[in-house]
Design a protein around this motif. Structure first.
Motif, PDB file in Angstrom:
ATOM      1  N   GLU A  52      15.468  -7.095   0.259  1.00 59.88           N
ATOM      2  CA  GLU A  52      14.036  -7.338   0.478  1.00 59.88           C
ATOM      3  C   GLU A  52      13.203  -6.239  -0.176  1.00 59.88           C
ATOM      4  OE1 GLU A  52      13.765  -9.632   4.765  1.00 59.88           O
ATOM      5  OE2 GLU A  52      14.345  -7.516   4.756  1.00 59.88           O
ATOM      6  N   ALA A  53      13.675  -5.013  -0.070  1.00 60.84           N
ATOM      7  CA  ALA A  53      12.969  -3.884  -0.690  1.00 60.84           C
ATOM      8  C   ALA A  53      12.929  -4.043  -2.206  1.00 60.84           C
ATOM      9  CB  ALA A  53      13.641  -2.572  -0.307  1.00 60.84           C
ATOM     10  N   ASP A 110       0.828  -1.211   0.000  1.00 62.30           N
ATOM     11  CA  ASP A 110       0.000   0.000   0.000  1.00 62.30           C
ATOM     12  C   ASP A 110       0.860   1.257   0.000  1.00 62.30           C
ATOM     13  OD1 ASP A 110      -2.230  -1.556  -0.050  1.00 62.30           O
ATOM     14  OD2 ASP A 110      -2.888  -1.142   2.003  1.00 62.30           O
ATOM     15  N   PHE A 111       1.990   1.203   0.682  1.00 60.42           N
ATOM     16  CA  PHE A 111       2.943   2.321   0.681  1.00 60.42           C
ATOM     17  C   PHE A 111       3.444   2.575  -0.745  1.00 60.42           C
ATOM     18  CE2 PHE A 111       7.319   3.924   0.993  1.00 60.42           C
ATOM     19  CZ  PHE A 111       7.200   4.963   1.908  1.00 60.42           C
ATOM     20  N   ILE A 112       3.808   1.503  -1.434  1.00 64.60           N
ATOM     21  CA  ILE A 112       4.281   1.640  -2.820  1.00 64.60           C
ATOM     22  C   ILE A 112       3.161   2.165  -3.708  1.00 64.60           C
ATOM     23  CG2 ILE A 112       5.200   0.411  -4.824  1.00 64.60           C
ATOM     24  CD1 ILE A 112       6.460  -1.609  -2.893  1.00 64.60           C
ATOM     25  N   LEU A 113       1.973   1.591  -3.567  1.00 64.81           N
ATOM     26  CA  LEU A 113       0.830   1.997  -4.394  1.00 64.81           C
ATOM     27  C   LEU A 113       0.535   3.479  -4.236  1.00 64.81           C
ATOM     28  CD1 LEU A 113      -1.678   1.429  -6.144  1.00 64.81           C
ATOM     29  CD2 LEU A 113      -2.872   0.720  -4.047  1.00 64.81           C
ATOM     30  N   TYR A 114       0.477   3.944  -2.996  1.00 63.88           N
ATOM     31  CA  TYR A 114       0.158   5.354  -2.743  1.00 63.88           C
ATOM     32  C   TYR A 114       1.174   6.282  -3.402  1.00 63.88           C
ATOM     33  CZ  TYR A 114      -0.874   9.709  -0.307  1.00 63.88           C
ATOM     34  OH  TYR A 114      -1.183  11.026  -0.034  1.00 63.88           O
ATOM     35  N   THR A 128      13.611   4.632   0.267  1.00 62.93           N
ATOM     36  CA  THR A 128      12.662   4.858   1.351  1.00 62.93           C
ATOM     37  C   THR A 128      12.167   3.581   2.043  1.00 62.93           C
ATOM     38  OG1 THR A 128      10.875   4.922  -0.300  1.00 62.93           O
ATOM     39  CG2 THR A 128      11.831   7.028   0.390  1.00 62.93           C
ATOM     40  N   ILE A 129      11.944   2.521   1.292  1.00 60.93           N
ATOM     41  CA  ILE A 129      11.323   1.320   1.874  1.00 60.93           C
ATOM     42  C   ILE A 129      12.176   0.686   2.975  1.00 60.93           C
ATOM     43  CG2 ILE A 129      10.559  -1.042   1.375  1.00 60.93           C
ATOM     44  CD1 ILE A 129       9.477  -0.018  -1.272  1.00 60.93           C
ATOM     45  N   PRO A 130      13.489   0.504   2.777  1.00 61.03           N
ATOM     46  CA  PRO A 130      14.282  -0.079   3.873  1.00 61.03           C
ATOM     47  C   PRO A 130      14.201   0.752   5.155  1.00 61.03           C
ATOM     48  CG  PRO A 130      15.527  -0.134   1.827  1.00 61.03           C
ATOM     49  CD  PRO A 130      14.314   0.700   1.560  1.00 61.03           C
ATOM     50  N   LYS A 131      14.195   2.090   5.002  1.00 58.89           N
ATOM     51  CA  LYS A 131      14.127   2.968   6.165  1.00 58.89           C
ATOM     52  C   LYS A 131      12.758   2.900   6.831  1.00 58.89           C
ATOM     53  CE  LYS A 131      14.802   6.601   8.882  1.00 58.89           C
ATOM     54  NZ  LYS A 131      15.685   6.554  10.065  1.00 58.89           N
ATOM     55  N   ALA A 132      11.686   2.957   6.023  1.00 58.78           N
ATOM     56  CA  ALA A 132      10.337   3.019   6.574  1.00 58.78           C
ATOM     57  C   ALA A 132       9.915   1.722   7.254  1.00 58.78           C
ATOM     58  CB  ALA A 132       9.341   3.370   5.472  1.00 58.78           C
ATOM     59  N   PHE A 133      10.369   0.577   6.706  1.00 62.27           N
ATOM     60  CA  PHE A 133       9.862  -0.704   7.195  1.00 62.27           C
ATOM     61  C   PHE A 133      10.941  -1.594   7.822  1.00 62.27           C
ATOM     62  CE2 PHE A 133       6.934   0.761   3.929  1.00 62.27           C
ATOM     63  CZ  PHE A 133       5.723   0.676   4.603  1.00 62.27           C
ATOM     64  N   ASP A 134      12.127  -1.031   7.972  1.00 62.50           N
ATOM     65  CA  ASP A 134      13.216  -1.747   8.638  1.00 62.50           C
ATOM     66  C   ASP A 134      13.467  -3.108   7.994  1.00 62.50           C
ATOM     67  OD1 ASP A 134      15.273  -2.084  10.447  1.00 62.50           O
ATOM     68  OD2 ASP A 134      13.984  -2.959  11.993  1.00 62.50           O
ATOM     69  N   TYR A 192      10.237  -6.467  -3.190  1.00 58.04           N
ATOM     70  CA  TYR A 192       8.906  -5.859  -3.112  1.00 58.04           C
ATOM     71  C   TYR A 192       8.641  -4.975  -4.332  1.00 58.04           C
ATOM     72  CZ  TYR A 192       7.111  -7.178   1.478  1.00 58.04           C
ATOM     73  OH  TYR A 192       6.572  -7.865   2.536  1.00 58.04           O
ATOM     74  N   ILE A 193       9.617  -4.152  -4.682  1.00 60.02           N
ATOM     75  CA  ILE A 193       9.449  -3.211  -5.789  1.00 60.02           C
ATOM     76  C   ILE A 193       9.246  -3.967  -7.108  1.00 60.02           C
ATOM     77  CG2 ILE A 193      10.588  -1.403  -7.125  1.00 60.02           C
ATOM     78  CD1 ILE A 193      12.143  -0.777  -4.426  1.00 60.02           C
ATOM     79  N   LYS A 194      10.093  -4.948  -7.365  1.00 58.97           N
ATOM     80  CA  LYS A 194       9.995  -5.719  -8.611  1.00 58.97           C
ATOM     81  C   LYS A 194       8.666  -6.458  -8.685  1.00 58.97           C
ATOM     82  CE  LYS A 194      12.387  -9.230 -11.370  1.00 58.97           C
ATOM     83  NZ  LYS A 194      13.566 -10.143 -11.453  1.00 58.97           N
ATOM     84  N   ARG A 195       8.265  -7.078  -7.585  1.00 60.00           N
ATOM     85  CA  ARG A 195       7.016  -7.849  -7.569  1.00 60.00           C
ATOM     86  C   ARG A 195       5.810  -6.943  -7.752  1.00 60.00           C
ATOM     87  NH1 ARG A 195       7.050 -11.328  -2.595  1.00 60.00           N
ATOM     88  NH2 ARG A 195       6.953  -9.304  -1.570  1.00 60.00           N
ATOM     89  N   PHE A 196       5.815  -5.787  -7.076  1.00 61.29           N
ATOM     90  CA  PHE A 196       4.681  -4.869  -7.178  1.00 61.29           C
ATOM     91  C   PHE A 196       4.498  -4.411  -8.620  1.00 61.29           C
ATOM     92  CE2 PHE A 196       2.833  -0.695  -7.523  1.00 61.29           C
ATOM     93  CZ  PHE A 196       1.710  -0.777  -6.721  1.00 61.29           C
TER      94      PHE A 196
END
Length: 455
Positions: free
Chosen positions: A406-407, A376-380, A395-401, A410-414
């Protein structure tokens, strides 16, 4: 002297209202087609107050009635009158049940303010521009990143209450447009989050319309893959809202269907066949009882294509289609705590259980597509902020630790799922845009269904 400023013309860099002030205009009428969304009422009010103060005039604003079509949006019939930055009066057709406002405007007050204002003059600036470069920092660290950007507020329950009212208004208009004998709602209730939200919104809508709760037809369609707990929750919910309860197991139909196409594997065909059989049952029940099928698919599932084409993606009205999963779960917590006290326990359970389509035994959605919170973070920020993959990597590694690797997953899959599943979004049913965020092609989201996808 007055002018009419249409809709969002007031948001232009140099709107007609600003230019007209120098011709003596002291009142602006703004008939607007603004939609009603989360916190949009406050935004409209601030825009009117700010404009009336900046231009030293009376500003009268009106948006479409709540009885306009809710095919894709909700309207509130907002009416606002302000003079020199002061609110004279405001009301809403949707929330106050008023169709018009009567206000008194003191034009002497406007004239007096203009005579004493140091700003009521045309000033020309001779600007000097200095060019400079901003270099990327290799060790920049974000101070704060909101991991739940869709809520737009620290008070999550307040946001949930506002969205609930908009969903009720949307479904009320949809049902009101139908003949009396067709004002029934058919919902497949699985015991999961999305169908629960759809059921509760429908129950509140029928109550406000003065219709009997038996007009709400809740259908539980368990299979061998359904857990006993989800089936229990489904029937408990339908009984709790005093709807018409139907329990229709699908195993026999599924077996006959798969045998007819000579299929014996538990694969995607097996999974989607279950969703399509359930949808077929719901559509036929809508014909039989005289009503419409309300679809449960949420914005996150629509973005990721985690729906079945000609299955749960199909309905007469997608009530959840403008709400991401994180918001759906928050609304259930709100309902459990504030609204449905008698059903608090079962709704609370649903809000906390791991989402699953239960098309295979032991299936867990987030093991397939990853965390809904991160998606949802990526989508927004992909749709609203226009962020690139590179920004998400920062941003993702920082926001979600989580790790950089791993980030990247998520990005590639999304993005692969997002582009790969546009063909499903092209045929989305109607549904309300309540967060200012829609993937419906009829609501302005344009993307071809045959775009290239990384293999």
């Amino acid at each position: 002297k007055l002018i009419v400023e249409i809709g969002e013309d007031s948001n232009n860099y140099l709107p007609n209202s600003a230019l007209s002030v120098f011709e003596g205009v002291n009142i602006v009428l703004n008939p607007s087609s603004d939609k009603e969304m989360l916190h949009s009422g406050d935004e409209k009010l601030q825009r009117v107050l700010t404009t009336s103060k900046r231009l030293n005039l009376a500003y009268i604003y009106a948006s479409p009635s709540s009885m306009e079509s809710t095919s894709e949006n909700v309207y509130a019939g907002d009416m606002i009158a302000a003079v020199n930055g002061e609110l004279i009066d405001e009301a809403s057709n949707l929330f106050d049940n008023l169709d018009y406002l009567e206000v008194d405007i003191d034009f002497n007050y406007i004239t007096r303010n203009r005579l004493t204002s140091p700003n009521h003059d045309i000033i020309s600036y001779d600007n000097d521009f200095v060019l400079f470069n901003l270099e990327k920092s290799k060790d920049y660290d974000f101070e704060y990143l909101d991991t739940l950007p869709f809520f737009q507020s620290d008070d999550i329950f307040e946001s949930c209450n506002s969205v609930n009212e908009l969903l009720i208004a949307a479904l009320t208009k949809k049902l009101s447009s139908l003949p009396k004998h067709l004002q029934k709602v058919v919902i497949g209730v699985s015991g999961g989050a999305d169908s629960t939200l759809a059921l509760l919104v429908a129950e509140q809508t029928l109550e406000r319309m003065g219709l009997d709760s038996t007009n709400l037809i809740g259908v539980s369609m368990p299979s061998v893959n359904s857990s006993k707990e989800s089936s229990r929750r489904a029937t408990e919910l339908i009984e709790g809202v005093k709807g018409t309860k139907l329990v229709i197991p699908i195993d026999e139909q599924l077996e006959v269907h798969l045998k007819s196409i000579n299929h014996d594997k538990k694969d995607v065909t097996y999974e989607n066949a279950q969703a399509r059989i359930r949808t077929n049952i719901l559509m036929d029940l809508a014909n039989k009882h005289g009503g419409i099928v309300i679809g449960p698919s949420d914005l996150s599932e629509i973005a990721l294509g985690f729906t079945t084409y000609s299955g749960d993606a199909n309905s007469m009205y997608g009530i959840n289609s403008g709400i991401p999963k994180t918001f759906v779960l928050a609304m259930l917590r709100y309902f459990s705590s504030e609204v449905y006290i008698d059903l608090s326990k079962v709704i609370g359970e649903i809000a906390e259980v791991k989402p699953s389509p239960e098309l295979l035994k032991g299936q867990v959605t987030e093991e397939i597509i990853g965390s809904y919170e991160i998606n949802d973070f990526i989508l927004y920020h992909f749709i609203k902020s226009g962020w690139s993959k590179e920004i998400f990597e920062l941003t993702i590694p920082k926001a979600f630790d989580i790790t950089k690797e791993e980030a990247e997953l998520y990005i590639k899959r999304f993005f692969k799922r997002f582009y790969q599943n546009q063909f499903k979004r092209i045929v989305l049913p109607e549904g309300p845009n309540v967060l200012g965020f829609s993937l419906n092609p009829r609501n302005g989201f344009s993307l071809p269904g045959d775009n290239e996808v990384d293999k």
